[in-house]
Design a protein around this motif. Structure first.
Motif, PDB file in Angstrom:
ATOM      1  N   LEU A 258      46.779  36.611  40.146  1.00  0.00           N
ATOM      2  CA  LEU A 258      46.813  37.969  40.891  1.00  0.00           C
ATOM      3  C   LEU A 258      46.165  39.025  40.006  1.00  0.00           C
ATOM      4  N   TRP A 259      46.360  39.048  38.649  1.00  0.00           N
ATOM      5  CA  TRP A 259      45.634  40.162  37.726  1.00  0.00           C
ATOM      6  C   TRP A 259      44.388  39.988  37.721  1.00  0.00           C
ATOM      7  N   LYS A 260      44.130  38.679  37.740  1.00  0.00           N
ATOM      8  CA  LYS A 260      42.396  38.249  37.631  1.00  0.00           C
ATOM      9  C   LYS A 260      41.555  38.413  39.017  1.00  0.00           C
ATOM     10  N   VAL A 261      42.348  38.191  40.081  1.00  0.00           N
ATOM     11  CA  VAL A 261      41.786  38.577  41.366  1.00  0.00           C
ATOM     12  C   VAL A 261      41.419  40.135  41.584  1.00  0.00           C
ATOM     13  N   LEU A 262      42.640  40.958  41.068  1.00  0.00           N
ATOM     14  CA  LEU A 262      42.516  42.502  41.134  1.00  0.00           C
ATOM     15  C   LEU A 262      41.498  42.746  40.238  1.00  0.00           C
ATOM     16  N   LEU A 263      41.353  42.143  39.146  1.00  0.00           N
ATOM     17  CA  LEU A 263      40.319  42.533  37.987  1.00  0.00           C
ATOM     18  C   LEU A 263      38.715  42.373  38.724  1.00  0.00           C
ATOM     19  N   LEU A 264      38.733  41.201  39.153  1.00  0.00           N
ATOM     20  CA  LEU A 264      37.327  40.883  39.750  1.00  0.00           C
ATOM     21  C   LEU A 264      37.015  41.811  40.898  1.00  0.00           C
ATOM     22  N   ALA A 265      38.018  41.948  41.882  1.00  0.00           N
ATOM     23  CA  ALA A 265      37.829  43.083  42.855  1.00  0.00           C
ATOM     24  C   ALA A 265      37.287  44.340  42.652  1.00  0.00           C
ATOM     25  N   SER A 266      37.673  44.836  41.463  1.00  0.00           N
ATOM     26  CA  SER A 266      37.329  46.047  40.980  1.00  0.00           C
ATOM     27  C   SER A 266      35.861  46.096  40.376  1.00  0.00           C
ATOM     28  N   ARG A 267      35.283  44.888  40.288  1.00  0.00           N
ATOM     29  CA  ARG A 267      34.205  44.763  39.598  1.00  0.00           C
ATOM     30  C   ARG A 267      33.970  45.221  38.418  1.00  0.00           C
ATOM     31  N   PRO A 268      34.443  44.797  37.357  1.00  0.00           N
ATOM     32  CA  PRO A 268      34.564  45.520  36.155  1.00  0.00           C
ATOM     33  C   PRO A 268      33.080  45.783  35.252  1.00  0.00           C
ATOM     34  N   ASN A 269      32.165  44.898  35.750  1.00  0.00           N
ATOM     35  CA  ASN A 269      30.717  44.584  35.061  1.00  0.00           C
ATOM     36  C   ASN A 269      30.018  45.972  35.603  1.00  0.00           C
TER      37      ASN A 269
ATOM     38  N   LYS B  18      36.522  34.736  49.331  1.00  0.00           N
ATOM     39  CA  LYS B  18      37.001  33.582  48.806  1.00  0.00           C
ATOM     40  C   LYS B  18      38.399  33.143  49.311  1.00  0.00           C
ATOM     41  N   GLY B  19      39.058  34.149  50.067  1.00  0.00           N
ATOM     42  CA  GLY B  19      40.178  33.929  50.623  1.00  0.00           C
ATOM     43  C   GLY B  19      41.525  34.145  49.435  1.00  0.00           C
ATOM     44  N   TRP B  20      41.218  34.917  48.569  1.00  0.00           N
ATOM     45  CA  TRP B  20      41.989  35.024  47.314  1.00  0.00           C
ATOM     46  C   TRP B  20      43.033  36.408  47.729  1.00  0.00           C
ATOM     47  N   LEU B  21      42.396  37.485  48.768  1.00  0.00           N
ATOM     48  CA  LEU B  21      43.152  38.209  49.322  1.00  0.00           C
ATOM     49  C   LEU B  21      42.569  38.266  50.732  1.00  0.00           C
ATOM     50  N   THR B  22      43.726  38.846  51.635  1.00  0.00           N
ATOM     51  CA  THR B  22      43.408  38.990  52.882  1.00  0.00           C
ATOM     52  C   THR B  22      42.546  40.306  53.385  1.00  0.00           C
ATOM     53  N   PRO B  23      41.931  40.597  54.328  1.00  0.00           N
ATOM     54  CA  PRO B  23      41.241  41.750  54.708  1.00  0.00           C
ATOM     55  C   PRO B  23      42.249  43.036  54.453  1.00  0.00           C
ATOM     56  N   ARG B  24      43.340  42.769  55.106  1.00  0.00           N
ATOM     57  CA  ARG B  24      44.535  43.782  55.189  1.00  0.00           C
ATOM     58  C   ARG B  24      45.088  44.043  53.865  1.00  0.00           C
ATOM     59  N   GLN B  25      44.912  43.083  52.831  1.00  0.00           N
ATOM     60  CA  GLN B  25      45.238  43.612  51.444  1.00  0.00           C
ATOM     61  C   GLN B  25      44.378  44.102  50.731  1.00  0.00           C
TER      62      GLN B  25
ATOM     63  N   ARG C  20      27.081  33.351  50.948  1.00  0.00           N
ATOM     64  CA  ARG C  20      27.015  34.435  49.760  1.00  0.00           C
ATOM     65  C   ARG C  20      26.526  33.865  48.486  1.00  0.00           C
ATOM     66  N   ILE C  21      25.712  34.558  47.918  1.00  0.00           N
ATOM     67  CA  ILE C  21      24.846  33.975  46.627  1.00  0.00           C
ATOM     68  C   ILE C  21      25.277  35.003  45.522  1.00  0.00           C
ATOM     69  N   GLY C  22      25.789  36.248  45.715  1.00  0.00           N
ATOM     70  CA  GLY C  22      26.471  37.063  44.833  1.00  0.00           C
ATOM     71  C   GLY C  22      27.443  36.756  44.039  1.00  0.00           C
ATOM     72  N   GLN C  23      28.005  37.644  43.143  1.00  0.00           N
ATOM     73  CA  GLN C  23      29.383  37.324  42.258  1.00  0.00           C
ATOM     74  C   GLN C  23      30.587  37.213  43.729  1.00  0.00           C
ATOM     75  N   ALA C  24      31.632  36.339  43.248  1.00  0.00           N
ATOM     76  CA  ALA C  24      32.635  36.196  44.095  1.00  0.00           C
ATOM     77  C   ALA C  24      33.171  37.500  44.597  1.00  0.00           C
ATOM     78  N   ARG C  25      33.597  37.464  45.827  1.00  0.00           N
ATOM     79  CA  ARG C  25      34.394  38.506  46.495  1.00  0.00           C
ATOM     80  C   ARG C  25      35.589  38.032  46.960  1.00  0.00           C
ATOM     81  N   ALA C  26      36.857  38.944  46.576  1.00  0.00           N
ATOM     82  CA  ALA C  26      37.985  38.482  46.735  1.00  0.00           C
ATOM     83  C   ALA C  26      38.431  38.009  48.165  1.00  0.00           C
ATOM     84  N   THR C  27      38.143  38.867  49.030  1.00  0.00           N
ATOM     85  CA  THR C  27      38.240  38.501  50.615  1.00  0.00           C
ATOM     86  C   THR C  27      37.416  37.120  51.089  1.00  0.00           C
TER      87      THR C  27
END
Length: 326
Positions: free
Chosen positions: A15-26, A96-103, A87-94
């Motif tokens: 989960l911590w990595k999902v949240l980090l990736l979703a914030s787009r740290p780069n 990829k199914g890592w987070l639901t749209p509601r989350q 999608r060809i860009g970086q992974a997106r949490a929604t």
């Protein structure tokens, strides 16, 4: 039988990595760099009157706005069909199914709610202009992509800066001009000092270049779902030229700023020191396409960070500064 990577089920990261990736740290430096430069220029102009506490709080505000914008974009692009299995860009949490749209929408709301709280506090101290910045920043964060939540609840689900080609304007205005000048006005500055404004414009150009890479890369999938970015409206070569000119003019204006705008003379060295990275980014944008552009999102953000750190450093050590930095 050999399955493709797309056919294999991807394991969900922690989960911590999902949240980090979703914030787009780069690309998060895009909210840090202009505030840092703005504070250093403010210190150069106003001396001890520069308020580091307010600058820091504004940076947290800007960072939360950027994270909230990213999370809402993650949610809205998925529900509107822009982020699908192609999608060809970086992974997106929604996507990829890592987070639901509601989350994802809930996390965006949390981030923007925290930003609003900090903005309200700063507004009570700074006055009307900061109220305007706070409210429009939060609104634009959700209007950048639009979608059914939350604007759809008030009949504005059709509003979208990104889907109508205005995303570049939003990024330039808020992650360039506003983020750079805010520390000056939070510290009680008046007028529009030319060196502050040229720094704001140049950093805005580089921030906009980050979104241009995204739009250039995603133009085909964006076109299929009705996302009318400038790259979709005017084509690949327009986006390439836009990127190159944004980077070019950021460097040219900064080089000329000591002679035309009264900036510290050391600023003329900044474009020289970042020219190698800038040329590498421009060549990559001209030569690559599709998924091969992914690294250039982060590389452009790093270029802006390097550019801004040098501006901040050379401002801090300039002998003409009104106050001591160290």
């Amino acid at each position: 039988m050999v399955t493709t990577r797309r056919q294999q089920k991807e394991a969900k990261p922690p989960l911590w990595k999902v949240l980090l990736l979703a914030s787009r740290p780069n690309t998060l430096a895009a909210s840090f760099t202009p505030v840092l430069v703005g504070h250093c220029v403010t210190r150069h102009l106003l001396g001890s009157a520069a308020d580091a506490n307010k600058s820091f709080r504004f940076w947290v505000f800007a960072c939360l706005i950027q994270i909230g914008t990213n999370l809402h974009n993650d949610y809205a692009d998925f529900v509107k069909g822009a982020d699908d299995e192609n999608r060809i860009g970086q992974a997106r949490a929604t996507q990829k199914g890592w987070l639901t749209p509601r989350q994802t929408a809930g996390l965006a709301t949390l981030s923007l709610g925290l930003a609003h709280g900090i903005g309200v506090q700063l507004s009570r101290e700074a006055g009307r202009w900061m109220w305007f910045v706070t409210w429009t920043s939060v609104f634009n964060a959700v209007a950048y992509t639009g979608g059914p939540y939350p604007l759809g609840y008030v009949g504005l689900g059709w509003v979208s800066l990104g889907y109508t080609g205005l995303g570049d304007v939003f990024v330039f205005a808020y992650f360039g001009v506003v983020a750079t000048v805010a520390p000056y006005y939070l510290s009680g500055g008046t007028g529009a000092p030319s060196q502050l404004m040229v720094a704001a414009v140049c950093l805005g150009f580089l921030a906009t270049a980050i979104i241009v890479v995204n739009n250039l890369r995603d133009r085909e999938t964006d076109a299929r779902c009705g996302k009318r970015t400038l790259a979709v409206r005017f084509g690949e070569m327009f986006a390439v030229r836009e990127y190159v000119n944004l980077v070019r003019w950021a460097h040219i204006l900064t080089f000329l700023s000591p002679f035309l705008f009264g900036a510290p003379y050391a600023w003329a060295a900044v474009p020289i020191l970042t020219s190698k990275a800038a040329v590498g980014c421009c060549l990559g944008i001209m030569e690559e396409d599709g998924a091969a552009l992914n690294p250039y999102v982060g590389r452009t953000a790093k270029l802006q960070l390097q550019f801004g750190l040098l501006l901040a450093l050379f401002t801090a050590i300039d002998p003409g500064a009104r106050g001591r930095f160290f």
